[in-house]
Write an enzyme that holds these catalytic residues in place. Sequence first.
Site, PDB file in Angstrom:
ATOM      1  N   SER A   1      50.889  54.270   7.528  1.00 58.07           N
ATOM      2  CA  SER A   1      50.359  54.029   6.177  1.00 58.07           C
ATOM      3  C   SER A   1      48.838  53.995   6.129  1.00 58.07           C
ATOM      4  CB  SER A   1      50.943  52.730   5.589  1.00 58.07           C
ATOM      5  OG  SER A   1      52.347  52.821   5.530  1.00 58.07           O
TER       6      SER A   1
ATOM      7  N   GLU B   1      60.094  58.457  15.196  1.00 64.55           N
ATOM      8  CA  GLU B   1      61.231  59.099  14.527  1.00 64.55           C
ATOM      9  C   GLU B   1      62.031  59.941  15.513  1.00 64.55           C
ATOM     10  OE1 GLU B   1      58.850  60.824  11.420  1.00 64.55           O
ATOM     11  OE2 GLU B   1      58.484  58.811  10.637  1.00 64.55           O
TER      12      GLU B   1
ATOM     13  N   GLY C   1      55.308  54.877   6.893  1.00 64.18           N
ATOM     14  CA  GLY C   1      55.933  55.282   5.635  1.00 64.18           C
ATOM     15  C   GLY C   1      56.352  54.107   4.767  1.00 64.18           C
TER      16      GLY C   1
ATOM     17  N   LYS D   1      55.320  66.087   9.510  1.00 60.76           N
ATOM     18  CA  LYS D   1      56.762  65.789   9.649  1.00 60.76           C
ATOM     19  C   LYS D   1      57.586  66.946   9.065  1.00 60.76           C
ATOM     20  CE  LYS D   1      55.611  60.937   9.770  1.00 60.76           C
ATOM     21  NZ  LYS D   1      56.001  59.542   9.522  1.00 60.76           N
TER      22      LYS D   1
ATOM     23  N   HIS E   1      57.045  60.523  19.054  1.00 66.02           N
ATOM     24  CA  HIS E   1      56.983  59.850  17.751  1.00 66.02           C
ATOM     25  C   HIS E   1      58.214  58.959  17.589  1.00 66.02           C
ATOM     26  CE1 HIS E   1      56.843  59.134  13.472  1.00 66.02           C
ATOM     27  NE2 HIS E   1      55.573  59.482  13.519  1.00 66.02           N
TER      28      HIS E   1
ATOM     29  N   GLU F   1      51.475  53.535  16.773  1.00 62.42           N
ATOM     30  CA  GLU F   1      52.090  53.563  15.455  1.00 62.42           C
ATOM     31  C   GLU F   1      53.152  52.472  15.375  1.00 62.42           C
ATOM     32  OE1 GLU F   1      51.497  57.693  13.584  1.00 62.42           O
ATOM     33  OE2 GLU F   1      53.397  57.737  14.645  1.00 62.42           O
TER      34      GLU F   1
ATOM     35  N   ASN G   1      50.214  64.510  10.629  1.00 62.47           N
ATOM     36  CA  ASN G   1      51.583  64.793  11.079  1.00 62.47           C
ATOM     37  C   ASN G   1      52.389  65.067   9.819  1.00 62.47           C
ATOM     38  OD1 ASN G   1      54.176  64.855  12.019  1.00 62.47           O
ATOM     39  ND2 ASN G   1      54.248  62.714  12.693  1.00 62.47           N
TER      40      ASN G   1
HETATM   41  P1  13P Z   1      52.629  57.467   7.384  1.00 63.33           P
HETATM   42  O1  13P Z   1      51.156  57.720   7.385  1.00 63.33           O
HETATM   43  O2  13P Z   1      53.373  58.249   6.339  1.00 63.33           O
HETATM   44  O3  13P Z   1      52.952  56.008   7.365  1.00 63.33           O
HETATM   45  O4  13P Z   1      53.202  58.021   8.781  1.00 63.33           O
HETATM   46  C1  13P Z   1      52.556  57.697   9.944  1.00 63.33           C
HETATM   47  C2  13P Z   1      53.109  58.536  11.020  1.00 63.33           C
HETATM   48  O5  13P Z   1      54.261  58.405  11.393  1.00 63.33           O
HETATM   49  C3  13P Z   1      52.242  59.571  11.608  1.00 63.33           C
HETATM   50  O6  13P Z   1      52.806  60.099  12.751  1.00 63.33           O
END
Ligand code: 13P
Length: 252
Positions: free
Chosen positions: A214, A98, A174, A11, A96, A168, A9
């Site tokens: 992560s 976010e 992150g 982003k 997601h 997640e 992903n």
């Molecule tokens: P990270 O791997 O950067 O922690 O992000 C995970 C994520 O949100 C994947 O959709």
Amino acid sequence: MRKNIVAGNWKMNTTLPEGIALAKAVNEALKNITPKCDVVIGVPFTHLASVNEVIDKSKLGLGAENCADHLSGAYTGEVSAPMVASTGANYVILGHSERRQYYGETSETLKTKVNLALENNLTPIFCIGEVLEERENNTYFDVVKKQIEEALFELPADKFGQIILAYEPVWAIGTGKTATDDQAEEMHAFIRGVIADKYGKEIADNTSILYGGSCKPSNAKALFAKPNVDGGLIGGASLDAESFMGIVTAFE
Ligand code: 13P
């Protein structure tokens, strides 16, 4: 049986030239190996059509990171499921954290998005997960169950069977703070049980449940070794072809 899947992903990262270069690098790396999982990259809308041109889709799937909750019309700035599908993409990441946190996505809108994705031959990678407070006050099982029930449990079994889930935990995204492999396994087993109660054991056993948060080459092997962890949804580590491939090759 269910598939192992590693999905990136990206982003809101990479310009178009950077994204094409990254997709080419992943595509190139995949030429030399036969991974023990399906590999997908989720890229910004602006990159989809161009990335589709430079990858071997028999080895690398392509997905969007979102789609609209309407089919077409006066929704300035939105991108519909048919538009995504017309680029050659075959996956879409939905729900997601976010999107839920910063753009107010609710189970109600996500239900519509899932339906539109499926109607347009896009496989949803549907994200669920609790925030830190919910982990700490021990409501995380209830929270995740509710997210699944509200957005997905009106689907008939054959449609539900097309969904990929991604657990997640928001506190692990992150932050560099990964869920332990035991924490991931505990939640994934719980999710599979929730699915089995609603749709039966066969569909539950066939549903791929990815872990995200992560995930890195250094921890992927232990996570993926757990019986209910069927791969990963990778943020930061998917932005570098070498580290992404380090996760792709983590399956024993
Ligand atoms: P990270 O791997 O950067 O922690 O992000 C995970 C994520 O949100 C994947 O959709």
